[in-house]
Design a protein around this motif. Structure first.
Motif, mmCIF file in Angstrom:
data_model
loop_
_atom_site.group_PDB
_atom_site.id
_atom_site.type_symbol
_atom_site.label_atom_id
_atom_site.label_comp_id
_atom_site.label_asym_id
_atom_site.label_seq_id
_atom_site.Cartn_x
_atom_site.Cartn_y
_atom_site.Cartn_z
ATOM 1 N N ASP A 138 0.670 -1.400 0.112
ATOM 2 C CA ASP A 138 -0.129 0.164 -0.123
ATOM 3 C C ASP A 138 0.866 1.549 0.010
ATOM 4 O O ASP A 138 0.220 2.520 -1.414
ATOM 5 C CB ASP A 138 -0.814 0.096 0.988
ATOM 6 C CG ASP A 138 -2.076 1.174 0.891
ATOM 7 O OD1 ASP A 138 -2.612 1.265 0.345
ATOM 8 O OD2 ASP A 138 -1.564 1.846 2.239
ATOM 9 N N HIS A 139 1.949 1.800 0.794
ATOM 10 C CA HIS A 139 3.057 2.192 0.978
ATOM 11 C C HIS A 139 3.725 2.195 -0.900
ATOM 12 O O HIS A 139 3.524 3.669 -0.901
ATOM 13 C CB HIS A 139 3.861 2.333 1.838
ATOM 14 C CG HIS A 139 4.862 3.378 2.225
ATOM 15 N ND1 HIS A 139 4.667 4.800 2.475
ATOM 16 C CD2 HIS A 139 6.081 3.513 1.225
ATOM 17 C CE1 HIS A 139 6.210 5.815 2.504
ATOM 18 N NE2 HIS A 139 6.943 4.613 1.974
ATOM 19 N N MET A 140 3.872 1.145 -1.175
ATOM 20 C CA MET A 140 4.539 2.212 -2.398
ATOM 21 C C MET A 140 3.839 2.314 -4.068
ATOM 22 O O MET A 140 3.728 2.698 -4.352
ATOM 23 C CB MET A 140 4.894 0.420 -2.821
ATOM 24 C CG MET A 140 6.205 0.067 -2.374
ATOM 25 S SD MET A 140 7.390 0.791 -1.788
ATOM 26 C CE MET A 140 8.215 0.897 -3.169
ATOM 27 N N ILE A 141 2.332 2.051 -2.970
ATOM 28 C CA ILE A 141 1.386 2.278 -4.638
ATOM 29 C C ILE A 141 1.052 3.740 -3.852
ATOM 30 O O ILE A 141 0.386 4.757 -4.776
ATOM 31 C CB ILE A 141 0.070 1.493 -4.009
ATOM 32 C CG1 ILE A 141 0.264 0.089 -4.710
ATOM 33 C CG2 ILE A 141 -1.562 2.077 -4.823
ATOM 34 C CD1 ILE A 141 -0.900 -1.015 -4.020
ATOM 35 N N VAL A 142 0.333 4.157 -2.764
ATOM 36 C CA VAL A 142 0.051 5.127 -2.300
ATOM 37 C C VAL A 142 1.588 6.789 -2.205
ATOM 38 O O VAL A 142 0.627 7.848 -3.147
ATOM 39 C CB VAL A 142 -0.969 5.232 -1.423
ATOM 40 C CG1 VAL A 142 -1.196 6.915 -0.488
ATOM 41 C CG2 VAL A 142 -1.794 3.899 -0.989
ATOM 42 N N HIS A 143 1.485 6.137 -1.524
ATOM 43 C CA HIS A 143 3.523 6.693 -1.281
ATOM 44 C C HIS A 143 4.062 7.004 -2.925
ATOM 45 O O HIS A 143 4.518 7.999 -3.192
ATOM 46 C CB HIS A 143 4.254 6.928 0.037
ATOM 47 C CG HIS A 143 5.325 7.285 -0.259
ATOM 48 N ND1 HIS A 143 5.034 8.954 0.720
ATOM 49 C CD2 HIS A 143 6.413 7.198 -0.391
ATOM 50 C CE1 HIS A 143 6.786 9.449 1.049
ATOM 51 N NE2 HIS A 143 7.210 8.492 0.064
ATOM 52 N N CYS A 144 4.911 6.368 -3.190
ATOM 53 C CA CYS A 144 5.452 6.277 -4.202
ATOM 54 C C CYS A 144 4.848 6.156 -5.410
ATOM 55 O O CYS A 144 5.422 6.038 -6.577
ATOM 56 C CB CYS A 144 6.630 4.597 -4.049
ATOM 57 S SG CYS A 144 7.345 4.262 -2.432
ATOM 58 N N GLY A 145 3.705 5.696 -5.693
ATOM 59 C CA GLY A 145 3.265 6.171 -6.917
ATOM 60 C C GLY A 145 2.844 4.819 -8.168
ATOM 61 O O GLY A 145 2.672 4.546 -9.188
ATOM 62 N N PHE A 146 3.511 3.602 -7.483
ATOM 63 C CA PHE A 146 3.360 2.118 -8.361
ATOM 64 C C PHE A 146 2.003 1.720 -8.173
ATOM 65 O O PHE A 146 1.033 1.484 -7.965
ATOM 66 C CB PHE A 146 4.149 1.467 -7.943
ATOM 67 C CG PHE A 146 5.675 1.464 -7.373
ATOM 68 C CD1 PHE A 146 6.658 1.398 -8.794
ATOM 69 C CD2 PHE A 146 6.448 1.949 -7.169
ATOM 70 C CE1 PHE A 146 7.286 1.892 -9.548
ATOM 71 C CE2 PHE A 146 7.926 2.400 -6.332
ATOM 72 C CZ PHE A 146 8.749 2.354 -7.897
ATOM 73 N N LYS A 147 1.689 1.238 -9.615
ATOM 74 C CA LYS A 147 0.531 0.765 -10.062
ATOM 75 C C LYS A 147 0.159 -0.399 -9.796
ATOM 76 O O LYS A 147 1.146 -1.253 -9.514
ATOM 77 C CB LYS A 147 -0.341 1.216 -11.171
ATOM 78 C CG LYS A 147 -0.075 2.633 -12.097
ATOM 79 C CD LYS A 147 -0.753 2.404 -13.382
ATOM 80 C CE LYS A 147 -1.017 3.551 -13.963
ATOM 81 N NZ LYS A 147 -1.098 4.434 -15.620
ATOM 82 N N GLN A 148 -0.698 -1.226 -9.133
ATOM 83 C CA GLN A 148 -1.004 -2.229 -9.031
ATOM 84 C C GLN A 148 -0.218 -3.394 -9.852
ATOM 85 O O GLN A 148 0.490 -3.782 -9.425
ATOM 86 C CB GLN A 148 -2.468 -3.189 -8.152
ATOM 87 C CG GLN A 148 -2.453 -2.238 -6.691
ATOM 88 C CD GLN A 148 -4.379 -3.025 -6.290
ATOM 89 O OE1 GLN A 148 -3.687 -4.027 -6.789
ATOM 90 N NE2 GLN A 148 -4.644 -2.166 -5.546
#
Length: 270
Positions: A123-133
């Protein structure tokens, strides 16, 4: 009728991902941006029993996959009495020193805690770092492969890009799990050695595959390749690396930077 919304590509269309904040997640890790400067994809590397994240950070860097950052994660539980050795869930009977058998309650309790930490990290990598699932992939070895499978099939991020598991399947305790409401629809690769006796008989390995397929959509293909003469170890042959690299070449998504630089390129939102 479905409407399409076309917008010019923004000039600041993201290239570099913000660095993950180690204070915001409950797992230790090493993050390395893509060598070509485009952090479009992310591969999360999960080491095996008794190891650390360091060797897998080097592995990810050596693989040098285009437009792909790497995140090598350390398992959360130290192995008692052994320095710099970590486990994803309790694996040893501390009274005898032997491996805990399937059904030992410590195993699933530990795996569930690890699942929660992996959910938080992704979730951190998606929300904070902007990676798509769909641009997040998992690469796990043995117990790390088990955690990769568990995260993919039972984690909160339901549609990650795919998984490569080296000799790792779901825990035996998970074979009877009810089918999830949102089955996984993506890409799964498993490689294993023909001499890896820890996996059990061929019929039991089929049961392991069935437990994975049970949690997948009908369109998901679970690839399994048996490497002849190999035991319980990381990929060490041109044959196995060819299988892995071919799989990655099919599923990794790449941006077309030349096209993006054109003034008449638009993003389309449905």
């Amino acid at each position: 009728m479905q409407h399409l919304n076309a917008e010019p590509l923004p000039r600041d269309y993201r290239v570099k991902a913000p660095l993950p904040d180690s204070k915001k997640v409950n797992l230790k890790f090493i993050f390395k941006p893509s060598k070509d400067g485009i952090d479009y994809n992310l591969i999360i590397f999960l080491h095996g029993l008794g190891d650390t994240e360091a060797s897998f950070a080097k592995l990810g860097s050596d693989m040098n996959i285009p437009q792909t950052a790497i995140l090598a994660v350390r398992a959360p539980f130290p192995i008692p009495l052994i320095e710099d050795a970590y486990q994803w869930f309790p694996s040893f009977d501390m009274n005898t020193g032997y491996l805990l058998p399937p059904g030992a309650p410590e195993r699933m309790r530990g795996l569930m805690e690890t699942r929660g930490r992996m959910d938080q990290l992704i979730d951190h990598m998606i929300v904070h770092c902007g990676f798509k699932q769909r641009n997040i992939y998992l690469f796990g070895f043995l117990n790390g492969g088990t955690v990769a499978m568990d995260t993919l099939l039972f984690g909160k991020a339901r549609q990650l890009g795919g998984v490569i598991s080296i000799g790792g399947y779901l825990l035996e305790e998970e074979h009877g799990s009810s089918k999830v409401k949102e089955p996984y629809n993506g890409h799964i690769l498993i490689t294993r050695g023909s001499k890896d006796e820890s996996l059990g008989s061929e019929s039991f390995i089929r049961e392991r595959i069935n437990a994975i397929e049970k949690q997948c959509s009908s369109s998901t293909r679970v690839e399994q390749h048996v490497i002849q003469g190999k035991g319980q170890m990381m990929p060490n042959s041109a044959e196995e690396w060819k299988i892995i690299n071919l799989f990655l070449s099919k599923i990794i998504r790449l941006r077309n930077k030349e096209m993006e630089s054109m003034s008449d390129v638009y993003t389309v939102n449905m």
